[in-house]
Write a protein that holds these residues in place. Structure first.
Motif, PDB file in Angstrom:
ATOM      1  N   LEU A  95       2.168  -0.115 -10.845  1.00  0.00           N
ATOM      2  CA  LEU A  95       0.851  -0.263 -11.467  1.00  0.00           C
ATOM      3  C   LEU A  95       0.972  -0.491 -12.971  1.00  0.00           C
ATOM      4  CD1 LEU A  95      -1.129   2.483  -9.529  1.00  0.00           C
ATOM      5  CD2 LEU A  95      -1.455   0.005  -9.355  1.00  0.00           C
ATOM      6  N   GLN A  96       1.872   0.209 -13.625  1.00  0.00           N
ATOM      7  CA  GLN A  96       2.083   0.029 -15.064  1.00  0.00           C
ATOM      8  C   GLN A  96       2.602  -1.375 -15.361  1.00  0.00           C
ATOM      9  OE1 GLN A  96       4.691   3.189 -16.295  1.00  0.00           O
ATOM     10  NE2 GLN A  96       3.054   4.700 -16.377  1.00  0.00           N
ATOM     11  N   ARG A  97       3.547  -1.847 -14.557  1.00  0.00           N
ATOM     12  CA  ARG A  97       4.085  -3.197 -14.754  1.00  0.00           C
ATOM     13  C   ARG A  97       2.999  -4.252 -14.571  1.00  0.00           C
ATOM     14  NH1 ARG A  97       8.739  -3.040 -10.726  1.00  0.00           N
ATOM     15  NH2 ARG A  97       7.954  -5.101 -10.309  1.00  0.00           N
ATOM     16  N   ILE A  98       2.170  -4.085 -13.560  1.00  0.00           N
ATOM     17  CA  ILE A  98       1.105  -5.057 -13.292  1.00  0.00           C
ATOM     18  C   ILE A  98       0.083  -5.049 -14.427  1.00  0.00           C
ATOM     19  CG2 ILE A  98      -0.833  -5.592 -11.765  1.00  0.00           C
ATOM     20  CD1 ILE A  98       0.988  -4.569  -9.441  1.00  0.00           C
ATOM     21  N   ARG A  99      -0.321  -3.870 -14.857  1.00  0.00           N
ATOM     22  CA  ARG A  99      -1.261  -3.795 -15.991  1.00  0.00           C
ATOM     23  C   ARG A  99      -0.669  -4.469 -17.222  1.00  0.00           C
ATOM     24  NH1 ARG A  99      -1.982   1.778 -14.097  1.00  0.00           N
ATOM     25  NH2 ARG A  99      -3.977   1.877 -13.019  1.00  0.00           N
ATOM     26  N   GLY A 100       0.616  -4.238 -17.469  1.00  0.00           N
ATOM     27  CA  GLY A 100       1.288  -4.859 -18.599  1.00  0.00           C
ATOM     28  C   GLY A 100       1.273  -6.379 -18.518  1.00  0.00           C
ATOM     29  N   GLU A 101       1.525  -6.920 -17.338  1.00  0.00           N
ATOM     30  CA  GLU A 101       1.505  -8.372 -17.162  1.00  0.00           C
ATOM     31  C   GLU A 101       0.106  -8.940 -17.412  1.00  0.00           C
ATOM     32  OE1 GLU A 101       3.857 -10.688 -16.573  1.00  0.00           O
ATOM     33  OE2 GLU A 101       5.413  -9.152 -16.680  1.00  0.00           O
ATOM     34  N   TYR A 102      -0.910  -8.252 -16.914  1.00  0.00           N
ATOM     35  CA  TYR A 102      -2.284  -8.719 -17.122  1.00  0.00           C
ATOM     36  C   TYR A 102      -2.680  -8.623 -18.593  1.00  0.00           C
ATOM     37  CZ  TYR A 102      -3.856  -9.779 -12.382  1.00  0.00           C
ATOM     38  OH  TYR A 102      -4.045 -10.372 -11.148  1.00  0.00           O
TER      39      TYR A 102
ATOM     40  N   THR B 168      -8.731 -14.809  -6.038  1.00  0.00           N
ATOM     41  CA  THR B 168      -7.760 -14.254  -6.974  1.00  0.00           C
ATOM     42  C   THR B 168      -8.289 -12.948  -7.551  1.00  0.00           C
ATOM     43  OG1 THR B 168      -8.662 -15.497  -8.848  1.00  0.00           O
ATOM     44  CG2 THR B 168      -6.848 -16.517  -7.609  1.00  0.00           C
ATOM     45  N   PHE B 169      -7.398 -12.233  -8.203  1.00  0.00           N
ATOM     46  CA  PHE B 169      -7.764 -10.985  -8.881  1.00  0.00           C
ATOM     47  C   PHE B 169      -7.537 -11.183 -10.358  1.00  0.00           C
ATOM     48  CE2 PHE B 169      -6.952  -9.949  -4.555  1.00  0.00           C
ATOM     49  CZ  PHE B 169      -8.004  -9.100  -4.251  1.00  0.00           C
ATOM     50  N   VAL B 170      -8.565 -10.859 -11.154  1.00  0.00           N
ATOM     51  CA  VAL B 170      -8.560 -11.054 -12.604  1.00  0.00           C
ATOM     52  C   VAL B 170      -8.950  -9.746 -13.276  1.00  0.00           C
ATOM     53  CG1 VAL B 170      -9.138 -13.503 -12.436  1.00  0.00           C
ATOM     54  CG2 VAL B 170     -10.961 -11.832 -12.645  1.00  0.00           C
ATOM     55  N   ARG B 171      -8.606  -9.625 -14.566  1.00  0.00           N
ATOM     56  CA  ARG B 171      -9.010  -8.426 -15.320  1.00  0.00           C
ATOM     57  C   ARG B 171     -10.521  -8.349 -15.406  1.00  0.00           C
ATOM     58  NH1 ARG B 171      -6.160  -7.780 -20.822  1.00  0.00           N
ATOM     59  NH2 ARG B 171      -7.734  -6.158 -20.919  1.00  0.00           N
ATOM     60  N   CYS B 172     -11.045  -7.167 -15.339  1.00  0.00           N
ATOM     61  CA  CYS B 172     -12.490  -6.971 -15.387  1.00  0.00           C
ATOM     62  C   CYS B 172     -13.100  -7.422 -16.708  1.00  0.00           C
ATOM     63  CB  CYS B 172     -12.851  -5.511 -15.123  1.00  0.00           C
ATOM     64  SG  CYS B 172     -12.716  -5.068 -13.391  1.00  0.00           S
ATOM     65  N   GLU B 173     -12.366  -7.359 -17.804  1.00  0.00           N
ATOM     66  CA  GLU B 173     -12.900  -7.756 -19.102  1.00  0.00           C
ATOM     67  C   GLU B 173     -13.155  -9.251 -19.204  1.00  0.00           C
ATOM     68  OE1 GLU B 173     -10.761  -4.023 -19.318  1.00  0.00           O
ATOM     69  OE2 GLU B 173      -9.993  -5.995 -18.818  1.00  0.00           O
ATOM     70  N   GLN B 174     -12.554 -10.025 -18.293  1.00  0.00           N
ATOM     71  CA  GLN B 174     -12.736 -11.467 -18.321  1.00  0.00           C
ATOM     72  C   GLN B 174     -14.088 -11.851 -17.752  1.00  0.00           C
ATOM     73  OE1 GLN B 174      -8.542 -12.065 -16.541  1.00  0.00           O
ATOM     74  NE2 GLN B 174      -9.244 -14.021 -17.335  1.00  0.00           N
ATOM     75  N   SER B 175     -14.645 -12.949 -18.224  1.00  0.00           N
ATOM     76  CA  SER B 175     -15.909 -13.443 -17.684  1.00  0.00           C
ATOM     77  C   SER B 175     -15.656 -14.301 -16.490  1.00  0.00           C
ATOM     78  CB  SER B 175     -16.657 -14.278 -18.696  1.00  0.00           C
ATOM     79  OG  SER B 175     -16.445 -13.877 -19.997  1.00  0.00           O
TER      80      SER B 175
ATOM     81  N   GLU C  87      -0.528  -8.936 -21.135  1.00  0.00           N
ATOM     82  CA  GLU C  87       0.245  -9.961 -21.831  1.00  0.00           C
ATOM     83  C   GLU C  87      -0.254 -11.375 -21.528  1.00  0.00           C
ATOM     84  OE1 GLU C  87       4.456  -9.520 -21.235  1.00  0.00           O
ATOM     85  OE2 GLU C  87       4.372  -7.377 -21.724  1.00  0.00           O
ATOM     86  N   SER C  88      -0.861 -11.557 -20.377  1.00  0.00           N
ATOM     87  CA  SER C  88      -1.357 -12.876 -19.953  1.00  0.00           C
ATOM     88  C   SER C  88      -2.838 -12.748 -19.612  1.00  0.00           C
ATOM     89  CB  SER C  88      -0.580 -13.360 -18.734  1.00  0.00           C
ATOM     90  OG  SER C  88       0.796 -13.386 -18.993  1.00  0.00           O
ATOM     91  N   PRO C  89      -3.714 -12.787 -20.615  1.00  0.00           N
ATOM     92  CA  PRO C  89      -5.140 -12.521 -20.402  1.00  0.00           C
ATOM     93  C   PRO C  89      -5.821 -13.386 -19.334  1.00  0.00           C
ATOM     94  CG  PRO C  89      -4.657 -12.633 -22.735  1.00  0.00           C
ATOM     95  CD  PRO C  89      -3.421 -13.046 -22.017  1.00  0.00           C
ATOM     96  N   GLY C  90      -5.359 -14.590 -19.110  1.00  0.00           N
ATOM     97  CA  GLY C  90      -5.992 -15.450 -18.116  1.00  0.00           C
ATOM     98  C   GLY C  90      -5.357 -15.373 -16.739  1.00  0.00           C
ATOM     99  N   LEU C  91      -4.493 -14.383 -16.520  1.00  0.00           N
ATOM    100  CA  LEU C  91      -3.759 -14.281 -15.261  1.00  0.00           C
ATOM    101  C   LEU C  91      -4.708 -14.122 -14.078  1.00  0.00           C
ATOM    102  CD1 LEU C  91      -0.863 -14.161 -14.135  1.00  0.00           C
ATOM    103  CD2 LEU C  91      -0.958 -11.676 -14.427  1.00  0.00           C
ATOM    104  N   ARG C  92      -4.496 -14.948 -13.063  1.00  0.00           N
ATOM    105  CA  ARG C  92      -5.273 -14.915 -11.818  1.00  0.00           C
ATOM    106  C   ARG C  92      -4.269 -14.971 -10.673  1.00  0.00           C
ATOM    107  NH1 ARG C  92     -10.544 -16.492 -13.228  1.00  0.00           N
ATOM    108  NH2 ARG C  92     -11.145 -16.704 -11.057  1.00  0.00           N
TER     109      ARG C  92
END
Length: 69
Positions: free
Chosen positions: A11-18, A62-69, A20-25
């Protein structure tokens, strides 16, 4: 290493990747490939990240960060 510790590490690694890469999907399958998870493990980490509102599911599957629109 306990299963819980392993889950926390992933979970920590995945959060870190997201972060570092704000547009990750990523799709469920891509989670499996990128972090070397089986289908059940990928489902578990995705559910955990969605439940904690770190990720959300997008219409395209896809799964994206919640902060993204």
């Amino acid at each position: 290493m306990s299963r819980l510790a392993s889950l926390d590490t992933v979970l920590q690694r995945i959060r870190g990747e997201y972060h570092e890469s704000p547009g990750l999907r990523l799709t469920h399958w891509q989670f499996q490939r990128l972090w070397n998870l089986d289908a059940d493990q990928a489902r578990l980490v995705i559910e955990q990240l969605v439940q904690t509102r770190f990720l959300r599911g997008a219409r395209d599957g896809t799964f994206v960060r919640c902060e993204q629109s």
